[in-house]
Design an enzyme around this catalytic site. Sequence first.
Site, PDB file in Angstrom:
ATOM      1  N   PRO A   5     -11.152   7.550 -29.025  1.00 30.34           N
ATOM      2  CA  PRO A   5     -11.599   6.925 -27.777  1.00 30.34           C
ATOM      3  C   PRO A   5     -10.828   7.354 -26.528  1.00 30.34           C
ATOM      4  O   PRO A   5      -9.612   7.527 -26.572  1.00 30.34           O
ATOM      5  CB  PRO A   5     -11.407   5.428 -28.038  1.00 30.34           C
ATOM      6  CG  PRO A   5     -10.482   5.335 -29.200  1.00 30.34           C
ATOM      7  CD  PRO A   5     -10.716   6.563 -30.020  1.00 30.34           C
ATOM      8  N   ASN A   6     -11.589   7.497 -25.477  1.00 28.45           N
ATOM      9  CA  ASN A   6     -11.103   7.807 -24.124  1.00 28.45           C
ATOM     10  C   ASN A   6     -10.665   9.266 -23.941  1.00 28.45           C
ATOM     11  O   ASN A   6     -10.338   9.670 -22.824  1.00 28.45           O
ATOM     12  CB  ASN A   6      -9.968   6.850 -23.703  1.00 28.45           C
ATOM     13  CG  ASN A   6     -10.424   5.407 -23.727  1.00 28.45           C
ATOM     14  OD1 ASN A   6     -11.422   5.068 -23.089  1.00 28.45           O
ATOM     15  ND2 ASN A   6      -9.747   4.561 -24.477  1.00 28.45           N
ATOM     16  N   ARG A  55      -8.192  11.383 -16.743  1.00 30.02           N
ATOM     17  CA  ARG A  55      -7.461  10.232 -17.289  1.00 30.02           C
ATOM     18  C   ARG A  55      -5.948  10.478 -17.234  1.00 30.02           C
ATOM     19  O   ARG A  55      -5.438  11.386 -17.894  1.00 30.02           O
ATOM     20  CB  ARG A  55      -7.875  10.013 -18.745  1.00 30.02           C
ATOM     21  CG  ARG A  55      -7.121   8.906 -19.435  1.00 30.02           C
ATOM     22  CD  ARG A  55      -7.377   8.919 -20.941  1.00 30.02           C
ATOM     23  NE  ARG A  55      -6.653   7.840 -21.589  1.00 30.02           N
ATOM     24  CZ  ARG A  55      -6.419   7.789 -22.892  1.00 30.02           C
ATOM     25  NH1 ARG A  55      -6.856   8.748 -23.690  1.00 30.02           N
ATOM     26  NH2 ARG A  55      -5.752   6.793 -23.412  1.00 30.02           N
ATOM     27  N   TYR A  65      -1.447  13.077 -19.648  1.00 34.34           N
ATOM     28  CA  TYR A  65      -2.258  13.929 -20.529  1.00 34.34           C
ATOM     29  C   TYR A  65      -2.573  15.312 -19.961  1.00 34.34           C
ATOM     30  O   TYR A  65      -3.212  16.113 -20.634  1.00 34.34           O
ATOM     31  CB  TYR A  65      -3.572  13.197 -20.857  1.00 34.34           C
ATOM     32  CG  TYR A  65      -3.351  11.890 -21.587  1.00 34.34           C
ATOM     33  CD1 TYR A  65      -2.823  11.876 -22.873  1.00 34.34           C
ATOM     34  CD2 TYR A  65      -3.640  10.662 -20.981  1.00 34.34           C
ATOM     35  CE1 TYR A  65      -2.593  10.686 -23.550  1.00 34.34           C
ATOM     36  CE2 TYR A  65      -3.415   9.464 -21.648  1.00 34.34           C
ATOM     37  CZ  TYR A  65      -2.892   9.480 -22.932  1.00 34.34           C
ATOM     38  OH  TYR A  65      -2.661   8.308 -23.602  1.00 34.34           O
ATOM     39  N   ASN A  90      -6.927  13.608 -33.497  1.00 37.22           N
ATOM     40  CA  ASN A  90      -6.234  12.785 -32.505  1.00 37.22           C
ATOM     41  C   ASN A  90      -6.946  11.429 -32.505  1.00 37.22           C
ATOM     42  O   ASN A  90      -8.000  11.282 -31.890  1.00 37.22           O
ATOM     43  CB  ASN A  90      -6.277  13.420 -31.112  1.00 37.22           C
ATOM     44  CG  ASN A  90      -5.436  12.605 -30.120  1.00 37.22           C
ATOM     45  OD1 ASN A  90      -5.116  11.453 -30.361  1.00 37.22           O
ATOM     46  ND2 ASN A  90      -5.086  13.219 -29.003  1.00 37.22           N
ATOM     47  N   ALA A 118      -6.197   5.642 -29.377  1.00 33.94           N
ATOM     48  CA  ALA A 118      -5.678   4.272 -29.556  1.00 33.94           C
ATOM     49  C   ALA A 118      -5.911   3.728 -30.965  1.00 33.94           C
ATOM     50  O   ALA A 118      -5.182   2.836 -31.417  1.00 33.94           O
ATOM     51  CB  ALA A 118      -6.291   3.341 -28.516  1.00 33.94           C
ATOM     52  N   GLU A 136      -2.373  14.888 -37.925  1.00 30.08           N
ATOM     53  CA  GLU A 136      -2.475  13.929 -36.811  1.00 30.08           C
ATOM     54  C   GLU A 136      -1.812  14.563 -35.591  1.00 30.08           C
ATOM     55  O   GLU A 136      -0.679  15.044 -35.679  1.00 30.08           O
ATOM     56  CB  GLU A 136      -1.748  12.630 -37.197  1.00 30.08           C
ATOM     57  CG  GLU A 136      -1.714  11.588 -36.084  1.00 30.08           C
ATOM     58  CD  GLU A 136      -0.877  10.353 -36.460  1.00 30.08           C
ATOM     59  OE1 GLU A 136      -0.570  10.158 -37.665  1.00 30.08           O
ATOM     60  OE2 GLU A 136      -0.512   9.608 -35.533  1.00 30.08           O
ATOM     61  N   HIS A 161      -1.078  14.310 -31.212  1.00 27.30           N
ATOM     62  CA  HIS A 161      -1.096  13.553 -29.960  1.00 27.30           C
ATOM     63  C   HIS A 161      -0.669  14.468 -28.832  1.00 27.30           C
ATOM     64  O   HIS A 161       0.238  15.291 -29.001  1.00 27.30           O
ATOM     65  CB  HIS A 161      -0.153  12.350 -30.028  1.00 27.30           C
ATOM     66  CG  HIS A 161      -0.523  11.388 -31.104  1.00 27.30           C
ATOM     67  ND1 HIS A 161      -1.552  10.474 -30.963  1.00 27.30           N
ATOM     68  CD2 HIS A 161      -0.055  11.228 -32.371  1.00 27.30           C
ATOM     69  CE1 HIS A 161      -1.676   9.787 -32.078  1.00 27.30           C
ATOM     70  NE2 HIS A 161      -0.792  10.229 -32.962  1.00 27.30           N
ATOM     71  N   ARG A 167       6.767   6.147 -25.203  1.00 29.80           N
ATOM     72  CA  ARG A 167       5.918   5.318 -24.332  1.00 29.80           C
ATOM     73  C   ARG A 167       6.027   3.833 -24.722  1.00 29.80           C
ATOM     74  O   ARG A 167       7.016   3.429 -25.306  1.00 29.80           O
ATOM     75  CB  ARG A 167       4.479   5.856 -24.409  1.00 29.80           C
ATOM     76  CG  ARG A 167       4.389   7.325 -23.951  1.00 29.80           C
ATOM     77  CD  ARG A 167       2.981   7.858 -24.035  1.00 29.80           C
ATOM     78  NE  ARG A 167       2.086   7.131 -23.149  1.00 29.80           N
ATOM     79  CZ  ARG A 167       0.752   7.184 -23.224  1.00 29.80           C
ATOM     80  NH1 ARG A 167       0.177   7.955 -24.141  1.00 29.80           N
ATOM     81  NH2 ARG A 167       0.000   6.497 -22.395  1.00 29.80           N
TER      82      ARG A 167
HETATM   83  C1  DQA Z   1      -2.822   9.711 -27.607  1.00 30.85           C
HETATM   84  C2  DQA Z   1      -1.734   8.626 -27.582  1.00 30.85           C
HETATM   85  C3  DQA Z   1      -2.327   7.250 -27.824  1.00 30.85           C
HETATM   86  O1  DQA Z   1      -1.314   6.261 -27.751  1.00 30.85           O
HETATM   87  C4  DQA Z   1      -3.360   6.929 -26.770  1.00 30.85           C
HETATM   88  O2  DQA Z   1      -3.974   5.695 -27.043  1.00 30.85           O
HETATM   89  C5  DQA Z   1      -4.366   8.012 -26.581  1.00 30.85           C
HETATM   90  C6  DQA Z   1      -3.945   9.400 -26.645  1.00 30.85           C
HETATM   91  C7  DQA Z   1      -2.272  11.104 -27.237  1.00 30.85           C
HETATM   92  O3  DQA Z   1      -2.954  12.071 -27.510  1.00 30.85           O
HETATM   93  O4  DQA Z   1      -1.184  11.201 -26.663  1.00 30.85           O
HETATM   94  O5  DQA Z   1      -5.531   7.737 -26.281  1.00 30.85           O
HETATM   95  O6  DQA Z   1      -3.336   9.781 -28.930  1.00 30.85           O
END
Ligand code: DQA
Length: 146
Positions: A10-11, A18, A23, A73, A76, A100, A102, A109
Site C-alpha cells: 500500500p501507498n 509521497r 522515499y 516490499n 505498512a 523483503e 524497504h 524511524r
Molecule cells: C516501507 C517502510 C514502511 O514502514 C512503510 O509503511 C512503507 C514503505 C519502505 O519501503 O521503506 O510504506 O516499506
Amino acid sequence: MTSVLVLNGPNLGRLGSREPDVYGSGTLDDLKARLEEEAPKGLTIDLRQTDDEAELIGWLHEAVDTATPVILNPAAFTHYSYALRDAASLVTKAGLLLIEVHISNPHAREEFRHTSVISAVATGVIAGFGFDSYSLALDLVARRLG
Ligand code: DQA
C-alpha cells in the site's frame, strides 16, 4: 524465460510524490525501468503494486503455484499483517526465495516500524538503500538462480 515477481504494498503507487525526503523522487515506473535494465538476460521483471491485502496475498499464492521468486516490499503491511506473513511463509516453505525489501530503514524511524511480522519467514531482508534495496535483491535472485 524465468521471471521474478517484484511486489509492492500500500501507498507505494504514490512514490515520486509521497514523502520524497524519506522515499526519494523516483516513481514506481522509474523503478520498473531501472530493474528491467539491470536484470540479466533471461530474467523478466514482473513488477506490481496494490493497496489491497487480499490481492497481494493472491500474488504470493501465484508465486507458489508458478515457482516464481519474489522481491516483496510489504509497505505498512510489514508491521501487522499476519495474513501476509502466512502467505509469505508458503513461498519460502515451497523452497522459493522471498526477499523483503524497504526503501527506507524502518529501524531508524517511528517505533511501530521497528517490528516486521514478515522478516522471520522471509529468506532475507534488505532495507535502507532507496531503490538500491530492490537492485541488491535482484542481484541476489540472479545469483541464486545461477
Ligand atoms: C516501507 C517502510 C514502511 O514502514 C512503510 O509503511 C512503507 C514503505 C519502505 O519501503 O521503506 O510504506 O516499506
